[in-house]
Design a protein around this motif. Structure first.
Motif, PDB file in Angstrom:
ATOM      1  N   ASN A 108       0.479  -1.389  -0.095  1.00  0.00           N
ATOM      2  CA  ASN A 108       0.034  -0.062  -0.042  1.00  0.00           C
ATOM      3  C   ASN A 108       1.243   1.537   0.085  1.00  0.00           C
ATOM      4  OD1 ASN A 108      -3.211  -0.632   0.389  1.00  0.00           O
ATOM      5  ND2 ASN A 108      -1.895  -2.425   1.471  1.00  0.00           N
ATOM      6  N   LEU A 109       2.275   0.894   0.302  1.00  0.00           N
ATOM      7  CA  LEU A 109       2.916   1.900   0.388  1.00  0.00           C
ATOM      8  C   LEU A 109       4.084   2.640  -1.278  1.00  0.00           C
ATOM      9  CD1 LEU A 109       4.125   2.988   5.106  1.00  0.00           C
ATOM     10  CD2 LEU A 109       2.130   4.145   3.604  1.00  0.00           C
ATOM     11  N   GLY A 110       3.742   1.285  -0.791  1.00  0.00           N
ATOM     12  CA  GLY A 110       4.576   1.074  -2.602  1.00  0.00           C
ATOM     13  C   GLY A 110       6.431   0.992  -2.221  1.00  0.00           C
ATOM     14  N   LEU A 111       6.787   0.421  -0.695  1.00  0.00           N
ATOM     15  CA  LEU A 111       8.178   0.043  -0.510  1.00  0.00           C
ATOM     16  C   LEU A 111       8.612  -0.969  -1.114  1.00  0.00           C
ATOM     17  CD1 LEU A 111       6.923   0.160   3.653  1.00  0.00           C
ATOM     18  CD2 LEU A 111       7.778   2.068   1.896  1.00  0.00           C
ATOM     19  N   LEU A 174       5.364  10.089   2.429  1.00  0.00           N
ATOM     20  CA  LEU A 174       4.918   9.128   3.061  1.00  0.00           C
ATOM     21  C   LEU A 174       3.360   9.085   3.220  1.00  0.00           C
ATOM     22  CD1 LEU A 174       4.784   6.743   4.230  1.00  0.00           C
ATOM     23  CD2 LEU A 174       6.030   7.536   6.942  1.00  0.00           C
ATOM     24  N   LEU A 175       2.964  10.170   3.696  1.00  0.00           N
ATOM     25  CA  LEU A 175       1.430  10.539   3.958  1.00  0.00           C
ATOM     26  C   LEU A 175       1.107  11.156   2.599  1.00  0.00           C
ATOM     27  CD1 LEU A 175      -1.084  11.466   6.003  1.00  0.00           C
ATOM     28  CD2 LEU A 175       0.082  14.092   6.018  1.00  0.00           C
ATOM     29  N   PHE A 176       1.104  12.071   1.578  1.00  0.00           N
ATOM     30  CA  PHE A 176      -0.045  11.792   0.803  1.00  0.00           C
ATOM     31  C   PHE A 176      -0.063  10.651  -0.178  1.00  0.00           C
ATOM     32  CE2 PHE A 176       0.544  16.036   2.739  1.00  0.00           C
ATOM     33  CZ  PHE A 176      -1.032  16.085   2.799  1.00  0.00           C
ATOM     34  N   ARG A 177       2.096  11.460  -1.440  1.00  0.00           N
ATOM     35  CA  ARG A 177       1.316  10.483  -2.254  1.00  0.00           C
ATOM     36  C   ARG A 177       1.435   8.022  -1.561  1.00  0.00           C
ATOM     37  NH1 ARG A 177       1.231  14.993  -3.615  1.00  0.00           N
ATOM     38  NH2 ARG A 177       3.702  15.685  -2.643  1.00  0.00           N
ATOM     39  N   GLY A 178       1.487   8.021  -0.459  1.00  0.00           N
ATOM     40  CA  GLY A 178       1.884   6.790   0.473  1.00  0.00           C
ATOM     41  C   GLY A 178       0.563   6.606   0.670  1.00  0.00           C
ATOM     42  N   PHE A 179       0.578   6.919   2.152  1.00  0.00           N
ATOM     43  CA  PHE A 179      -0.900   6.729   2.813  1.00  0.00           C
ATOM     44  C   PHE A 179      -1.886   6.717   1.830  1.00  0.00           C
ATOM     45  CE2 PHE A 179      -4.140   7.618   6.003  1.00  0.00           C
ATOM     46  CZ  PHE A 179      -4.741   6.861   6.181  1.00  0.00           C
ATOM     47  N   LEU A 180      -2.040   8.330   1.988  1.00  0.00           N
ATOM     48  CA  LEU A 180      -3.720   9.181   1.331  1.00  0.00           C
ATOM     49  C   LEU A 180      -3.874   8.505  -0.766  1.00  0.00           C
ATOM     50  CD1 LEU A 180      -5.939  10.538   2.426  1.00  0.00           C
ATOM     51  CD2 LEU A 180      -4.512  12.672   0.706  1.00  0.00           C
ATOM     52  N   LEU A 181      -2.997   8.723  -0.666  1.00  0.00           N
ATOM     53  CA  LEU A 181      -3.373   8.032  -2.381  1.00  0.00           C
ATOM     54  C   LEU A 181      -3.201   6.372  -2.527  1.00  0.00           C
ATOM     55  CD1 LEU A 181      -3.098   8.885  -5.481  1.00  0.00           C
ATOM     56  CD2 LEU A 181      -1.058   8.177  -5.226  1.00  0.00           C
ATOM     57  N   LEU A 222       0.951  16.551  -8.545  1.00  0.00           N
ATOM     58  CA  LEU A 222       0.642  15.719  -9.951  1.00  0.00           C
ATOM     59  C   LEU A 222       1.473  14.629 -11.025  1.00  0.00           C
ATOM     60  CD1 LEU A 222      -2.119  18.402 -11.953  1.00  0.00           C
ATOM     61  CD2 LEU A 222      -2.533  16.644 -10.469  1.00  0.00           C
ATOM     62  N   LEU A 223       2.779  14.934 -10.486  1.00  0.00           N
ATOM     63  CA  LEU A 223       3.672  15.068 -11.223  1.00  0.00           C
ATOM     64  C   LEU A 223       4.089  13.478 -10.095  1.00  0.00           C
ATOM     65  CD1 LEU A 223       6.546  14.367 -13.238  1.00  0.00           C
ATOM     66  CD2 LEU A 223       7.371  15.706 -11.895  1.00  0.00           C
ATOM     67  N   LEU A 224       4.538  14.185  -8.841  1.00  0.00           N
ATOM     68  CA  LEU A 224       4.375  13.290  -8.322  1.00  0.00           C
ATOM     69  C   LEU A 224       3.279  12.012  -7.869  1.00  0.00           C
ATOM     70  CD1 LEU A 224       6.074  15.497  -5.085  1.00  0.00           C
ATOM     71  CD2 LEU A 224       7.818  13.396  -6.260  1.00  0.00           C
ATOM     72  N   GLY A 225       2.732  12.115  -7.361  1.00  0.00           N
ATOM     73  CA  GLY A 225       1.374  11.546  -7.950  1.00  0.00           C
ATOM     74  C   GLY A 225       1.528  10.576  -9.060  1.00  0.00           C
ATOM     75  N   TYR A 226       1.661  10.742 -10.070  1.00  0.00           N
ATOM     76  CA  TYR A 226       1.728  10.375 -12.088  1.00  0.00           C
ATOM     77  C   TYR A 226       3.862   9.176 -11.348  1.00  0.00           C
ATOM     78  CZ  TYR A 226       3.570   8.661 -16.197  1.00  0.00           C
ATOM     79  OH  TYR A 226       3.760   8.393 -17.333  1.00  0.00           O
ATOM     80  N   LEU A 227       4.131   9.679 -11.103  1.00  0.00           N
ATOM     81  CA  LEU A 227       5.070   8.752 -10.862  1.00  0.00           C
ATOM     82  C   LEU A 227       5.010   7.814  -9.918  1.00  0.00           C
ATOM     83  CD1 LEU A 227       8.233  11.319 -10.780  1.00  0.00           C
ATOM     84  CD2 LEU A 227       7.735  10.049 -12.532  1.00  0.00           C
ATOM     85  N   MET A 228       4.438   8.383  -8.810  1.00  0.00           N
ATOM     86  CA  MET A 228       3.849   7.098  -7.431  1.00  0.00           C
ATOM     87  C   MET A 228       3.110   5.583  -9.053  1.00  0.00           C
ATOM     88  SD  MET A 228       4.673   6.047  -5.005  1.00  0.00           S
ATOM     89  CE  MET A 228       3.729   4.537  -3.612  1.00  0.00           C
ATOM     90  N   HIS A 229       2.477   6.194  -9.314  1.00  0.00           N
ATOM     91  CA  HIS A 229       1.795   5.230  -9.955  1.00  0.00           C
ATOM     92  C   HIS A 229       1.999   5.128 -11.013  1.00  0.00           C
ATOM     93  CE1 HIS A 229      -2.276   4.022 -11.885  1.00  0.00           C
ATOM     94  NE2 HIS A 229      -1.704   3.639 -13.105  1.00  0.00           N
ATOM     95  N   LYS A 230       2.814   5.180 -11.799  1.00  0.00           N
ATOM     96  CA  LYS A 230       3.584   4.837 -12.988  1.00  0.00           C
ATOM     97  C   LYS A 230       4.739   3.519 -12.438  1.00  0.00           C
ATOM     98  CE  LYS A 230       6.256   5.721 -16.620  1.00  0.00           C
ATOM     99  NZ  LYS A 230       5.999   4.876 -17.354  1.00  0.00           N
ATOM    100  N   TYR A 231       5.572   3.667 -11.358  1.00  0.00           N
ATOM    101  CA  TYR A 231       6.874   2.825 -10.575  1.00  0.00           C
ATOM    102  C   TYR A 231       6.427   2.327  -9.494  1.00  0.00           C
ATOM    103  CZ  TYR A 231       9.489   5.135 -14.649  1.00  0.00           C
ATOM    104  OH  TYR A 231       9.820   5.589 -15.548  1.00  0.00           O
ATOM    105  N   SER A 233       6.463   3.779  -6.704  1.00  0.00           N
ATOM    106  CA  SER A 233       7.833   3.293  -5.331  1.00  0.00           C
ATOM    107  C   SER A 233       7.966   4.684  -4.543  1.00  0.00           C
ATOM    108  CB  SER A 233       9.073   3.033  -6.742  1.00  0.00           C
ATOM    109  OG  SER A 233      10.331   3.510  -5.388  1.00  0.00           O
ATOM    110  N   LEU A 234       7.858   4.534  -3.294  1.00  0.00           N
ATOM    111  CA  LEU A 234       7.365   5.454  -2.348  1.00  0.00           C
ATOM    112  C   LEU A 234       9.213   6.378  -2.697  1.00  0.00           C
ATOM    113  CD1 LEU A 234       5.474   7.638  -0.829  1.00  0.00           C
ATOM    114  CD2 LEU A 234       6.615   6.140   1.804  1.00  0.00           C
ATOM    115  N   TYR A 235      10.094   5.429  -2.163  1.00  0.00           N
ATOM    116  CA  TYR A 235      11.508   5.851  -2.226  1.00  0.00           C
ATOM    117  C   TYR A 235      12.153   6.836  -3.590  1.00  0.00           C
ATOM    118  CZ  TYR A 235      11.670   1.811   0.789  1.00  0.00           C
ATOM    119  OH  TYR A 235      11.133   0.773   1.507  1.00  0.00           O
ATOM    120  N   LEU A 236      10.992   6.404  -4.575  1.00  0.00           N
ATOM    121  CA  LEU A 236      11.152   7.285  -6.194  1.00  0.00           C
ATOM    122  C   LEU A 236      11.212   8.627  -5.485  1.00  0.00           C
ATOM    123  CD1 LEU A 236      12.773   6.972  -8.671  1.00  0.00           C
ATOM    124  CD2 LEU A 236      10.128   6.387 -10.200  1.00  0.00           C
TER     125      LEU A 236
END
Length: 260
Positions: A108-111, A174-181, A222-231, A233-236
């Motif tokens: 869920n967090l994309g670790l 961790l909060l927005f692109r991890g937990f919330l998204l 928006l870019l960070l959300g897109y990258l999170m969806h594409k890959y 990876s929260l680390y990225l």
């Protein structure tokens, strides 16, 4: 590129609850840290005299106006230390929320790790956005927020670095692109709506800036959300966020006086 897709989890929080809990992390937990510091001051002070620790924390105070025309006295060192003390509390709370619902943290967090191609793609995408936002700033004659710059320059560089380049990217991603998204994307909003809403909420915690400065923050979200969806990876996305904040920090510290 293999993408780890998250199936709908029945243990997920209701979208409204997820948003509310995110706001608790942003606004309520720092209050707990402030109370802790206040108690620490009281315990260390003797005969009504401020302790050396409190004097150090309240050094180099600046007068700024944030969210209103009224001037507020802020201790930049105390503000930075308080934020840094809040970071582990916020991280613990987010992990606790997910573990309490028995939600898989990794999924869920994309670790997940990322490869070199993902890093290069993300860097190029960020660079294009960065250049576009600079053009936007030139067109609309947008200058850096003076009150924020004043506060940053009154804060020791090492504290600025720890707070802006390390602490903020970790907690906010961790909060927005991890937990919330992760909690919103399985709702009726879908992935696109979740990225937009998450970016809007993330932008809203930066309301100390003018509207013209909030627009770049929204597009970065928006870019960070897109990258999170594409890959996935929260680390990225933490690295991309840290890179963005690093260039802003270095500009403020070493180049702002030259240009302004």
């Amino acid at each position: 590129m293999n993408i780890h897709k998250t199936k709908k989890n029945l243990n997920n929080f209701h979208p409204i609850s997820a948003v509310a809990l995110s706001l608790v992390v942003v606004f309520i937990l720092p209050i707990i840290t402030a109370i802790f510091l206040g108690v620490t001051y009281s315990l260390l002070s003797t005969s009504g005299t401020d302790s050396a620790f409190q004097i150090w924390m309240e050094q180099n105070q600046v007068e700024v106006s944030i969210l209103s025309d009224e001037k507020t006295i802020i201790s930049p060192v105390e503000s930075a230390v308080s934020y840094l003390l809040t970071v582990p509390l916020q991280i613990w709370f987010i992990f606790w929320l997910l573990r309490r619902r028995k939600i898989d943290l990794t999924k869920n967090l994309g670790l997940y790790h990322f490869d070199r191609n993902a890093l290069i793609y993300s860097f190029v995408a960020w660079l294009i956005l960065y250049l576009a936002l600079n053009v936007y700033g030139i067109i609309f004659q947008i200058s850096p927020p003076e009150e924020f710059i004043k506060l940053m320059k009154a804060t020791p560089f090492i504290l600025n670095f720890l707070m802006v380049v390390i602490g903020a990217p970790i907690v906010e991603e961790l909060l927005f692109r991890g937990f919330l998204l992760s909690q919103l994307k399985t709702s009726r909003l879908g992935i696109n709506g979740s990225i937009v809403l998450t970016s809007l909420i993330w932008t809203s915690i930066h309301l100390q800036y003018d509207l013209l400065l909030l627009i770049p923050i929204f597009f970065l979200g928006l870019l960070l959300g897109y990258l999170m969806h594409k890959y996935n990876s929260l680390y990225l996305v933490i690295i991309v966020h840290a890179l963005h904040n690093l260039q802003a920090t270095l500009f403020t510290e070493f180049l702002y006086d030259y240009f302004y």
